[in-house]
Design an enzyme around this catalytic site. Structure first.
Site, PDB file in Angstrom:
ATOM      1  N   GLU A   1      11.687   3.425  -8.095  1.00 58.62           N
ATOM      2  CA  GLU A   1      10.603   3.813  -8.429  1.00 58.62           C
ATOM      3  C   GLU A   1      10.522   5.224  -8.958  1.00 58.62           C
ATOM      4  O   GLU A   1      11.071   5.907  -8.421  1.00 58.62           O
ATOM      5  CB  GLU A   1       9.662   3.782  -7.143  1.00 58.62           C
ATOM      6  CG  GLU A   1       8.241   4.280  -7.292  1.00 58.62           C
ATOM      7  CD  GLU A   1       7.445   4.308  -5.937  1.00 58.62           C
ATOM      8  OE1 GLU A   1       6.368   3.569  -5.813  1.00 58.62           O
ATOM      9  OE2 GLU A   1       7.979   4.804  -4.883  1.00 58.62           O
TER      10      GLU A   1
ATOM     11  N   GLU B   1      -3.013   8.717  -9.097  1.00 58.91           N
ATOM     12  CA  GLU B   1      -2.587   8.507  -7.724  1.00 58.91           C
ATOM     13  C   GLU B   1      -3.237   9.450  -6.505  1.00 58.91           C
ATOM     14  O   GLU B   1      -3.155  10.769  -6.870  1.00 58.91           O
ATOM     15  CB  GLU B   1      -1.171   8.400  -7.119  1.00 58.91           C
ATOM     16  CG  GLU B   1      -0.908   8.127  -5.696  1.00 58.91           C
ATOM     17  CD  GLU B   1       0.798   7.690  -5.556  1.00 58.91           C
ATOM     18  OE1 GLU B   1       0.855   7.508  -4.109  1.00 58.91           O
ATOM     19  OE2 GLU B   1       1.348   7.820  -6.535  1.00 58.91           O
TER      20      GLU B   1
END
Length: 277
Positions: free
Chosen positions: A153, A257
């Protein structure tokens, strides 16, 4: 860093019409006259939710949604709270959130990573998102699953808050210059956490500037520079165009985010493939 809904559940939600709401009404004040042409859409049969496409301004308010808006892929995910993502077909987008104890990540981009992609973007507002970042995954299903390097990721941070600081918990790699900005690389480990391939142990790769970048300026992120810097640090990025994961393909987006936001906020901007300018 998010949890994943199974594709069967997503397909059911799509079939029930509960994932998205669309409107031709302009939902944001963003404007630009830069023409857009993104990478061609490839028919995706494995991940049913990704086959939906919207050709007008689209607002997402539900917990889980993926698909395409114009030529752009999008992801929109939260595990609670109240957050909406409004997008236009030219890559303009706005994320609005309310304070609360939950995690959200979403934004437009592409359903696969590309080493040679140059990501163009501009952010006009940011009320304290934890991360504004290029965000994506690499996955090599031919490597042993117990090797954390088989699944990665990755984050190329542009703006962030101090709520999560990768340099405090990560292994430092190197410092480098890309497009006039000094970045430092870090690697962190996630052990038995949700991922695009169910619950897995995997690495996170980070590129972090010296300070958050100012708003209101068009910028370009040369992705190949970051891939090279991670490799120079000893961290290879797995396949970024892989449909073998259990839950998602290896997408690449410009993401907002927030986690446990203390107050209401918003972030807005635009993304495009700068190679096509």
């Amino acid at each position: 860093m998010k949890r994943y809904l199974t594709k069967n559940m997503v397909a059911l939600l799509v079939a029930c019409g509960t994932l998205v709401s669309c409107s031709s009404e302009q939902k944001t004040s963003l404007s630009s006259d830069k023409s857009i042409s993104s990478s061609p859409i490839i028919k995706i049969e494995k991940f049913v939710a990704y086959t939906q496409k919207f050709n007008d301004t689209t607002t997402l308010k539900q917990n889980h949604a993926t698909g395409h808006i114009g030529d752009f892929f999008f992801t929109h995910w939260k595990d609670g709270g109240s957050t909406s993502l409004t997008m236009k077909t030219n890559g303009e987008f706005n994320v609005s959130w309310q304070g609360g104890g939950y995690n959200y990540v979403g934004g437009p981009g592409w359903h696969y990573g590309d080493k040679n992609r140059v990501i163009g973007y501009r952010f006009d507002t940011d009320s304290g998102a934890n991360f504004i970042t290029v965000y994506g995954w690499g996955y090599d299903n031919t490597m042993p699953a117990d090797d954390p390097a088989h699944l990665v990721e990755y984050y190329i941070l542009q703006r962030w808050t101090d709520a999560y600081e990768p340099s405090q918990n990560g292994t430092f790699g190197k410092t480098f210059i890309s497009n006039g900005i000094e970045y430092s690389t870090y690697r962190t480990l996630r052990e038995e956490k949700p991922s695009i391939n169910s619950t897995s142990t995997f690495y996170q790769y980070w590129s972090k500037p010296k300070q958050p970048l100012p708003l209101g300026k068009e910028r370009q992120i040369i992705f190949a520079d970051h891939v090279k810097a991670w490799a120079d640090s000893g961290w290879a990025l797995p396949n970024m165009n892989n449909f073998n994961a259990s839950d998602d393909p290896t997408y690449q987006v410009m993401a907002v985010e927030v986690f446990n936001p203390p107050a209401d906020g918003t972030a807005s901007g635009r993304v495009w493939d700068a190679r096509l300018d």
